[in-house]
Write an enzyme that holds these catalytic residues in place. Sequence first.
Site, PDB file in Angstrom:
ATOM      1  N   ASP A   7       0.877  -1.035   0.099  1.00 19.23           N
ATOM      2  CA  ASP A   7       0.215  -0.025  -0.048  1.00 19.23           C
ATOM      3  C   ASP A   7       0.863   1.020  -0.074  1.00 19.23           C
ATOM      4  O   ASP A   7       1.956   1.257   0.470  1.00 19.23           O
ATOM      5  CB  ASP A   7      -0.820  -0.042   1.308  1.00 19.23           C
ATOM      6  CG  ASP A   7      -1.746  -1.100   1.295  1.00 19.23           C
ATOM      7  OD1 ASP A   7      -1.810  -1.994   0.283  1.00 19.23           O
ATOM      8  OD2 ASP A   7      -2.745  -1.356   2.414  1.00 19.23           O
ATOM      9  N   ASP A 129     -15.064  -5.880   0.224  1.00 14.10           N
ATOM     10  CA  ASP A 129     -14.703  -5.702   1.614  1.00 14.10           C
ATOM     11  C   ASP A 129     -16.092  -6.010   2.508  1.00 14.10           C
ATOM     12  O   ASP A 129     -16.690  -5.170   2.210  1.00 14.10           O
ATOM     13  CB  ASP A 129     -13.805  -4.578   2.131  1.00 14.10           C
ATOM     14  CG  ASP A 129     -12.566  -4.332   0.949  1.00 14.10           C
ATOM     15  OD1 ASP A 129     -12.038  -5.544   0.558  1.00 14.10           O
ATOM     16  OD2 ASP A 129     -12.503  -3.188   0.689  1.00 14.10           O
TER      17      ASP A 129
END
Length: 246
Positions: A7, A129
């Site tokens: 990330d 998610d």
Amino acid sequence: MIIPAIDLIDGQVVRLYQGDYNQKTTFAKSPLRQLNSYQAQGASWLHLVDLNGAKDPDERQTELIKTIAAKLIAKLQVGGGIRSLAQVEELLEIGVDRVVIGSLAVRQPELVIDWLNRFGSEAICLALDVNISPAGEKLVALSGWQQHSGVALEALTRTFLDAGLKHALVTDISRDGTLGGANTSLYRELSDQFPDIRWQASGGIASLEDVEAVKNSGAASVIIGKALLIDNFTVGEAIACWPNAT
């Protein structure tokens, strides 16, 4: 298949705890050097999340992603706040192999279905998610997990089946960044219910035993971020446990 992940915030490699920008760990690692290391150990796919772009599309790290994509041999999938056709086109044009779409799949499914039809099922991956309720409902979260959609994962998946959805990344939010092990029962349920989708498992991987458990769950691949960054094991060791598909 093993898919190592990083990330990025402001060009730095970071990890968030359960998607919280206020619980950020920064690693003194070059993004390109880190991905090259994963590639050298045998990774054929790499996963990158642009957390600047996820928070503000105007802050997307496009030039950095372009540089990274140009210098990799491994294939690259990229996510982080993709909201428009132009953004999808731009990422594919600069060398990204697969674009990961999150909240927009819930908010504007017709638009994402159009992208699946336009670019093909190999170029688009959904990031679904989920928060799992005490009753077992798998409810998709939005906007970096800060909002609840009230949409069930299974219902949303069915929406995209006729458009040829092939790749979907599912994260159990309660496991993300925790090193507490993957929710293998979730992936087993999904692979049994939707066998034509190549599910990517994400969240909680801490050990090679966790990798082995996901391998046996029916998922097609596993995204591994924090465990690699803190040297719990190497990409090479993970691939030895779960060889990459050809």
